[in-house]
Motif scaffolding. Structure first.
Motif, short mmCIF file in Angstrom:
data_model
loop_
_atom_site.label_atom_id
_atom_site.label_comp_id
_atom_site.label_asym_id
_atom_site.label_seq_id
_atom_site.Cartn_x
_atom_site.Cartn_y
_atom_site.Cartn_z
N ASP A 203 -21.27 1.15 -5.05
CA ASP A 203 -20.56 0.87 -3.58
C ASP A 203 -21.50 1.67 -2.66
O ASP A 203 -21.87 1.11 -1.40
N ALA A 204 -22.02 2.71 -3.22
CA ALA A 204 -23.08 3.52 -2.22
C ALA A 204 -24.20 2.61 -2.05
O ALA A 204 -24.45 2.38 -0.85
N LEU A 205 -25.04 1.94 -2.97
CA LEU A 205 -25.83 1.17 -2.81
C LEU A 205 -25.60 0.00 -2.11
O LEU A 205 -26.61 -0.75 -1.29
N PHE A 206 -24.43 -0.57 -2.09
CA PHE A 206 -24.31 -1.75 -1.52
C PHE A 206 -23.93 -1.45 0.15
O PHE A 206 -24.29 -2.12 0.97
N GLY A 207 -23.42 -0.18 0.36
CA GLY A 207 -23.08 0.28 1.70
C GLY A 207 -24.31 0.42 2.62
O GLY A 207 -24.64 -0.03 3.71
N THR A 208 -25.51 0.79 1.92
CA THR A 208 -26.79 1.13 2.50
C THR A 208 -27.74 -0.16 2.31
O THR A 208 -28.67 -0.19 2.95
N GLY A 209 -27.20 -1.32 1.92
CA GLY A 209 -27.93 -2.30 1.70
C GLY A 209 -28.81 -2.77 0.54
O GLY A 209 -29.72 -3.55 0.61
N GLN A 210 -29.27 -1.80 -0.40
CA GLN A 210 -30.02 -2.08 -1.44
C GLN A 210 -29.27 -2.92 -2.40
O GLN A 210 -30.18 -3.83 -3.33
N LEU A 211 -28.12 -2.82 -2.72
CA LEU A 211 -27.32 -4.02 -3.46
C LEU A 211 -26.58 -5.03 -2.39
O LEU A 211 -26.21 -4.54 -1.58
N PRO A 212 -26.74 -6.33 -3.21
CA PRO A 212 -26.99 -6.71 -4.37
C PRO A 212 -28.49 -7.26 -4.43
O PRO A 212 -29.07 -7.43 -5.56
N LYS A 213 -28.98 -7.30 -3.15
CA LYS A 213 -30.31 -8.01 -3.09
C LYS A 213 -31.49 -7.45 -3.81
O LYS A 213 -32.43 -7.96 -4.26
N PHE A 214 -31.60 -6.03 -3.74
CA PHE A 214 -32.86 -5.32 -4.23
C PHE A 214 -32.58 -4.58 -5.54
O PHE A 214 -33.23 -3.69 -5.86
N ALA A 215 -31.44 -5.11 -6.52
CA ALA A 215 -31.21 -4.41 -7.69
C ALA A 215 -32.71 -4.19 -8.89
O ALA A 215 -32.78 -3.32 -9.35
N GLU A 216 -33.42 -5.12 -8.37
CA GLU A 216 -34.39 -5.15 -9.37
C GLU A 216 -35.79 -4.01 -9.07
O GLU A 216 -36.68 -3.68 -9.75
N ASP A 217 -35.58 -3.44 -7.97
CA ASP A 217 -36.24 -2.37 -7.43
C ASP A 217 -35.78 -0.84 -7.79
O ASP A 217 -36.32 -0.13 -7.37
N LEU A 218 -34.56 -1.09 -8.38
CA LEU A 218 -33.84 0.24 -8.83
C LEU A 218 -33.87 0.47 -10.26
O LEU A 218 -34.21 -0.24 -10.86
N PHE A 219 -33.71 1.83 -10.53
CA PHE A 219 -33.34 2.26 -11.92
C PHE A 219 -32.01 2.46 -12.01
O PHE A 219 -31.28 3.06 -11.28
N HIS A 220 -31.57 1.79 -13.38
CA HIS A 220 -30.05 1.79 -13.40
C HIS A 220 -29.85 2.76 -14.77
O HIS A 220 -30.29 2.49 -16.00
N THR A 221 -28.81 3.45 -14.97
CA THR A 221 -28.55 4.44 -15.81
C THR A 221 -27.65 3.68 -16.97
O THR A 221 -26.89 2.52 -16.45
N THR A 222 -27.60 4.18 -18.12
CA THR A 222 -26.75 3.55 -19.10
C THR A 222 -25.19 3.61 -18.63
O THR A 222 -24.29 2.76 -19.57
N ASP A 223 -24.88 4.46 -17.79
CA ASP A 223 -23.36 4.81 -17.88
C ASP A 223 -22.85 3.94 -16.33
O ASP A 223 -21.97 4.33 -15.82
#
Length: 424
Positions: A203-223
């Motif tokens: 929700d935080a990354l959606f709020g500032t606009g990084q998600l959903p469009k720029f997910a590939e530029d981010l690092f995702h944790t296992t949790d």
């Protein structure tokens, strides 16, 4: 996030704004989904109203002893209850479709933003400082004396490409730069220093606009969390789902954090050196303010970033980005580009953006003007104040000496115990 009501009122203006971004018209598609959604909601509400009326009529029929009518009404209510869930689900699905469609569309450029397709359309605004006068051939930062402590080879062996070890004098200089920036912004520009989380939820990354469009530029944790690409995410979301008093505004926040980017879209760019790393430090500036004050706040924020470069004695220029070169959430952006004598080029060291109410709508961040019952969306702004690693590069290249040493800028010497030179 865009307001569908404003698109209904002025679809031509909305499409004209998208055209400045190089995008095709989208109002017709959005309004079609909107009409279907509203029609499904109306049908659902009308059906529910019919069910309520029939249920009430059952009691009246029973009171009159009309069992046949009561049974007929019970069948009618049962039929409605069987139909209603599917209709409600359809209305909900269409609402989600509309929200997703709106969420994928970038902000509309401000009126004074030049129209252009890429960086060639950006406009020069101003410049400050002088280029260094070196009596020897300037080297790029990654070609300077290895004794400075900038170690890419060990980092590549341990972590892979786009990582670095900072050792000794360079590590101290890097730390001094970040501390100097924080002190300047908090003491002279009134920003509140924050130590925020560097892992956040969707929700935080959606709020500032990084998600959903720029997910590939981010690092995702296992949790299921994400490493922040910038402290803008953590700082701006501090007002998520809140209603502020206008007396609380403006909020001015700053943080020095590690940032993480996969650089998925930068294959082949800046593969050498310290310019584009997967992990880097940045001092971020965030302002939350009213719509009436956001333009002035944008100028103030940009001046705060410029003050860092001026105090460091670095030559730079301010550029106004064109419509096709701005970030997804921005309505207006100034880039600060510092001169690097080793590269013989200007390189971006800060972007300061006014996002208007675009992020606030995604976060549902509002304020209540004094004396009013209703609320309004805040305006959010963010900027680099500055990227610490790129500032380190600028200092190394601009303050290099013929013997391979680096002269420490005067404003940084107190942070280094009075040290005037490193390396060499």
């Amino acid at each position: 996030m865009h307001d569908i009501r404003l698109i209904r009122e002025n679809p031509e203006g909305f499409d004209a704004g998208l055209a400045r971004r190089g995008l095709p018209p989208q109002s017709a598609t959005l309004l079609a989904i909107d009409e279907q959604s509203r029609a499904a909601i109306r049908s659902s509400e009308e059906l529910q109203s019919s069910a309520n009326a029939a249920a009430k009529a059952i009691g009246a029929a029973m009171g009159k002893g009309d069992k046949a009518e009561a049974e007929r009404l019970k069948v009618e209510v049962a039929d409605i209850k069987g139909t209603l869930p599917a209709l409600e689900a359809k209305a909900k699905e269409l609402g989600v479709d509309l929200r997703n469609a709106l969420a994928a569309i970038p902000n509309i450029p401000a009126d004074d933003v030049p129209t252009g397709s890429d960086e060639t359309g950006n406009s020069f605004v101003s410049e400050s400082g002088n280029k260094p006068e070196l009596d020897f051939e300037a080297l790029e930062h990654d070609r300077l004396d290895s004794g400075l402590g900038l170690d890419f080879e060990t980092a590549a062996a341990v972590a892979g490409a786009r990582f670095a070890y900072l050792r000794g004098g360079v590590a101290r200089l890097n730390r001094a730069i970040g501390q100097f920036m924080l002190d300047l912004h908090t003491r002279e520009f009134g920003y509140e220093e924050i130590a925020p989380p560097v892992m956040v939820r969707d929700d935080a990354l959606f709020g500032t606009g990084q998600l959903p469009k720029f997910a590939e530029d981010l690092f995702h944790t296992t949790d299921g969390r994400w490493l922040i690409p910038t402290a803008e995410v953590s700082l701006t979301n501090m007002v998520r789902e809140k209603i502020l008093s206008d007396t609380e505004l403006p909020l001015r926040l700053t943080a020095l954090t590690q940032c993480f980017r996969s650089e998925a879209g930068s294959a082949g760019r800046d593969t050498r050196g310290f310019i584009r790393q997967h992990q880097f430090e940045k001092v971020e500036l965030v302002s939350i303010t009213t719509p009436e004050a956001s333009d002035a706040e944008h100028e103030r924020m940009t001046q705060a970033a410029e003050a860092v470069l001026n105090r460091l004695g670095l030559h730079f220029r301010r550029m106004l980005l064109c419509s096709g070169d701005m970030g997804f959430t921005a309505r207006k952006t100034y880039d600060l580009e510092v001169w690097l004598p080793g590269q013989k080029a200007y390189r971006e060291i800060s972007s300061c953006s006014n996002c208007g109410d675009f992020q606030a709508r995604r976060m549902n961040a509002r304020y209540r003007p004094q004396g009013e019952k209703g609320t309004r969306f805040v305006h959010t702004l963010n900027g680099s104040g500055l990227a610490v690693g790129r500032t380190l590069v600028a200092v190394l290249e601009n303050y290099q000496n013929a013997d391979g040493s680096i002269t420490v800028p005067e404003v940084l010497r107190p942070y280094l115990g009075g040290t005037e030179r490193i390396g060499g």
